[in-house]
Design an enzyme around this catalytic site. Structure first.
Site, PDB file in Angstrom:
ATOM      1  N   ARG A  15       0.378   9.871   5.483  1.00 31.57           N
ATOM      2  CA  ARG A  15      -0.896   9.589   6.166  1.00 31.57           C
ATOM      3  C   ARG A  15      -1.571  10.897   6.579  1.00 31.57           C
ATOM      4  NH1 ARG A  15      -1.737   5.821   3.698  1.00 31.57           N
ATOM      5  NH2 ARG A  15       0.198   6.428   2.688  1.00 31.57           N
ATOM      6  N   GLN A  25       5.817   2.567  -1.519  1.00 32.61           N
ATOM      7  CA  GLN A  25       5.021   2.152  -0.365  1.00 32.61           C
ATOM      8  C   GLN A  25       5.154   0.654  -0.082  1.00 32.61           C
ATOM      9  OE1 GLN A  25       1.087   4.230   0.250  1.00 32.61           O
ATOM     10  NE2 GLN A  25       1.338   4.697  -1.932  1.00 32.61           N
ATOM     11  N   ASP A  77      -4.601  -4.920  -7.159  1.00 36.60           N
ATOM     12  CA  ASP A  77      -4.322  -3.743  -6.336  1.00 36.60           C
ATOM     13  C   ASP A  77      -3.083  -3.998  -5.473  1.00 36.60           C
ATOM     14  OD1 ASP A  77      -4.610  -1.281  -5.119  1.00 36.60           O
ATOM     15  OD2 ASP A  77      -6.279  -1.875  -3.835  1.00 36.60           O
ATOM     16  N   GLU A  78      -2.409  -2.934  -5.036  1.00 37.36           N
ATOM     17  CA  GLU A  78      -1.246  -3.026  -4.130  1.00 37.36           C
ATOM     18  C   GLU A  78      -0.230  -4.045  -4.644  1.00 37.36           C
ATOM     19  OE1 GLU A  78      -0.981  -0.854  -1.941  1.00 37.36           O
ATOM     20  OE2 GLU A  78      -2.890  -0.369  -0.981  1.00 37.36           O
ATOM     21  N   LYS A 132      -6.506   5.694  -6.293  1.00 38.51           N
ATOM     22  CA  LYS A 132      -6.390   4.443  -7.060  1.00 38.51           C
ATOM     23  C   LYS A 132      -7.662   3.593  -6.973  1.00 38.51           C
ATOM     24  CE  LYS A 132      -3.991   1.872  -3.391  1.00 38.51           C
ATOM     25  NZ  LYS A 132      -5.026   0.874  -3.133  1.00 38.51           N
ATOM     26  N   THR A 133      -8.373   3.642  -5.848  1.00 36.00           N
ATOM     27  CA  THR A 133      -9.600   2.846  -5.735  1.00 36.00           C
ATOM     28  C   THR A 133     -10.654   3.335  -6.725  1.00 36.00           C
ATOM     29  OG1 THR A 133      -9.116   2.457  -3.391  1.00 36.00           O
ATOM     30  CG2 THR A 133     -11.332   1.950  -4.143  1.00 36.00           C
TER      31      THR A 133
END
Length: 727
Positions: free
Chosen positions: A596, A246, A215-216, A33-34
């Site tokens: 993770r 998430q 973002d997020e 996503k970044t």
């Protein structure tokens, strides 16, 4: 193909190029996503010709914002100076710095962090004669901050908290404004108030921010969502990146419903699913998909990878929690010998207190480790002390900073002197610093002399600020305030002094970022940066295994992950078993933990463990039932289940016969048929929840005053509540 789009998959390119109108990118864990965010910004600037300061990009940490700036600078081959890429709080601070005077504040306001807020609440409570031992400031703080967005919610609290909050809240707010201070909640609330009350200011920023990226988004709270609504104009060129799977910060106020609200509030929202994962193997992703599928009312997606299937997930069960920790330590040692770096391995747990056994075993085996979540640089006492001096120099009327350092280091100004000074200042409507010079101040000659000396120190450094180099200024402040001599008597003095000296680097970095001529403005920016960063922890150590909670691991990745304590009651927590919403949040935490891992995932638990002094025999975590057994490699007691069960059955029969001989109370044929998760009523201890059952005994969690109790499960004092089972 344009090099800007190199390396992007089809859906990522779509997310980058779909620039007009509201767009919602549902970005699964590890889906890049970044890259999408940064290349979208570069695309808007390079290909659409939009000026770089007409784009607003919001993220949740300073670290993430810095990474975005670095990547964009590389894509544009130019500086990102002047761009609006920041956290919500930093954005609000920047807006308020130009317009807060419209709300009755001065533009040189200072920001106080969470620790400062607690101290301010304590000061207010003492001034109002409210016992801080009966109701600790830490308990008051979350309710007080929540009242900022909705003061009427105080009516929902019970007495005496309600009455105390009604007194504390207005006085806390008054003191903040009187000292030209704002807390982190104020940054959001005051910006919302400004945009709602001042149409000209709102329209200015709506025109400026032609494109907004967040973002997020799943971690936004209600005020943050409101800010985005106020800043977006009729074009609604808002791009949000989020993943409701998430969303794990409900305890901080994050509202998972904001993603659904976005779909309702904005017109013709385009939804793009980013499902290709670049981090993990398919085996790990299949398990994650299976776990999260049980959550209801979510946007369905299916993570996949081109990295291949990878190893099976190792599922180890030890006889005790010690066995579990020994297994993890031994596996870490073996993997390190095979070439896996210590710092590419992590032990994740649901609750902090789980780490103790792992720390002990790692220390005994001399395995290097670090516990993530210790005090950050900006939270250390020496930094907060020097920052308070600097704040007082910028604003001598800052009573909070005055109180922190007036006797630090000790200069013979006691609590009684400060109390009398505060009473005089309150009576005469002046600051503590200003009250010192009053001729009618009722203090002894010696006390006045010490206060005047402190006042001269502050005033003298105010005068030096504009004419002295910052490095020299800081050295002289530390020395002449007596703080350097104070550190010489401290066992950690050398380290603390080095921390203070590190402030010089920060001042230089801030100076390079801001083009300002006067030192006072620059120092204000430095103090602002410190306040904004004081919320975050960043520990960088030599090659060592990371031990951390799953919350702390959000956004990180490791080649090898050990997810420990996967048992009912530990993960998910006992308290979530009664609440479907909490259980779904626990399941999202499990999803985050699993994703993770890049190459290897180890899930561990124990047949029995010590917990608050009781021996518990927990079932496997309910989340493990969702994983296809074909994805698992069973180890420990799991692998030897057949022969172990025979041994445990024999031991159980032997111990039952021994207990039967010892048992003096005959309970007849009574059988409560208790199972883990059942609710019971005890004649003495009241209502409780069955934590575990082993043979004729059970462990029950009662109310706080009774805690965990080990009882005979068929005792006449215990009654099972009908229809209440959580099996």
């Amino acid at each position: 193909m344009d090099p800007l789009f190199n390396g992007l998959n089809e859906t990522q390119r779509k997310a980058v190029k779909t620039t007009e109108g509201p767009v919602m990118a549902i970005a699964g864990a590890g889906s890049g996503k970044t890259s999408v965010l940064t290349r979208r910004i570069a695309h808007i600037i390079l290909h659409l010709g939009v000026p770089k300061n007409n784009i607003l990009a919001i993220t949740f940490t300073n670290k993430a914002a810095d990474e975005m700036k670095m990547r964009i600078a590389g894509l544009l081959s130019t500086s990102t100076r002047g761009m609006w890429i920041s956290t919500f709080h930093a954005m609000c601070s920047r807006i308020l710095r130009d317009h807060i005077d419209r709300l009755g504040y001065s533009r040189n306001f200072l920001i106080i962090d969470d620790d400062d807020v607690k101290q301010m609440i304590k000061i207010v409570m003492k001034a109002l004669d409210i016992d801080v031992k009966t109701i600790p400031p830490a308990r008051v703080k979350p309710h007080l901050l929540a009242m900022k967005s909705d003061p009427s919610r105080v009516e929902n609290y019970e007495e005496p908290l309600k009455s105390h909050l009604k007194r504390i809240f207005p006085e806390y707010q008054r003191r903040l404004k009187a000292n030209n201070l704002v807390d982190f909640e104020d940054l959001l609330i005051l910006t919302i108030r400004l945009l709602e009350r001042e149409p000209a200011v709102r329209e200015h920023y709506q025109r400026q921010f032609e494109y907004i990226l967040v973002d997020e988004f799943q971690d936004t709270n209600d005020p943050q969502y409101r800010l985005i609504r106020l800043l977006s104009d009729e074009k609604e060129n808002v791009f949000i990146v989020g993943d409701e799977d998430q969303s794990i910060y409900a305890f901080r106020g994050a509202n998972i419903e904001n993603i659904k609200k976005f779909q309702k509030d904005y017109r013709d929202v385009k939804t793009i699913l980013l499902e290709q994962n670049y981090r993990s193997t398919n085996t790990i992703l299949k398990a994650a998909n299976q776990i999260i599928r049980a959550n209801k009312d979510r946007i369905e997606k299916n993570l996949f990878s081109t990295r291949g299937e990878g190893e099976k997930i190792h599922f180890f069960k030890g006889f005790s929690h010690r066995d579990e920790a020994e297994y993890v330590a031994e596996t870490v040692k073996r993997l390190q010998r095979q070439g896996v770096a210590y710092d590419d391995m992590a032990v994740l747990y649901r609750a902090n207190n789980t780490s103790r056994t792992f720390e002990e075993v790692f220390m005994q085996r001399r395995l290097p480790y670090k516990v993530i979540g210790s005090l950050s640089f900006f939270q250390r006492k020496e930094i907060k002390d020097i920052v308070a001096y600097l704040r007082l120099i910028v604003n001598p009327d800052d009573d909070y900073s005055f109180l922190r350092v007036v006797n630090v280091p000790k200069r013979g100004i006691g609590a009684k002197t400060v109390e009398k000074l505060a009473a005089h200042a309150e009576k005469n409507h002046t600051s503590l610093h200003g009250a010192i010079k009053d001729t009618d101040l009722s203090l002894s000659k010696n006390a006045k002399k010490k206060l005047m000396k402190f006042r001269r120190l502050v005033n003298d450094f105010q005068k030096r600020l504009e004419t002295t180099d910052f490095n020299v200024f800081l050295d002289e402040l530390v020395k002449e305030s007596g703080y350097l001599a104070h550190l010489e008597n401290d066992d950690m003095g050398e380290v603390r002094h080095e921390n203070i000296l590190e402030l010089k680097s920060m001042i230089k970095e801030t100076e390079a970022r801001h083009e300002v001529s006067d030192k006072e403005t620059l120092l204000t920016y430095v103090l602002e940066d410190i306040a904004l960063k004081s919320q975050e922890t960043e520990e960088v150590e030599a090659d060592s295994v990371s031990l951390m909670t799953i919350h702390a691991a959000k956004g990180l990745e490791f080649s090898v992950v050990f997810l420990v304590g996967a048992e009912q009651g530990l993960f998910p927590l006992f308290r979530s078993l009664d609440d479907p919403k909490e259980l779904e949040e626990e399941r999202r935490l499990m999803y985050v933990a699993v994703t993770r891992a890049k190459d290897r995932l180890y899930i561990t638990n124990a047949k029995q463990r010590q917990w608050y002094g009781e021996t518990l025999m927990n079932h496997d975590s309910v989340f493990l039932r969702a994983i296809d057994p074909e994805l698992l490699k069973l180890e420990g007691l799991n692998r030897e289940q057949a022969e172990n069960e025979a041994r445990y059955t024999m031991d159980y029969n032997r111990s039952r016969k021994m207990r039967a001989k010892r048992q003096s109370v005959n309970y007849g044929k009574r059988d409560n048929d208790l199972r883990q998760g059942d609710k019971v009523i005890h004649k003495t201890f009241g209502e409780g929840l069955v934590v575990s059952v082993a043979a004729e005994q059970c462990v029950v969690a009662f109310a706080k005053e009774h805690g965990l109790k080990t009882l005979m499960k068929n005792h006449p004092s215990i009654t099972k509540k009908k229809g209440e089972s959580h099996e």
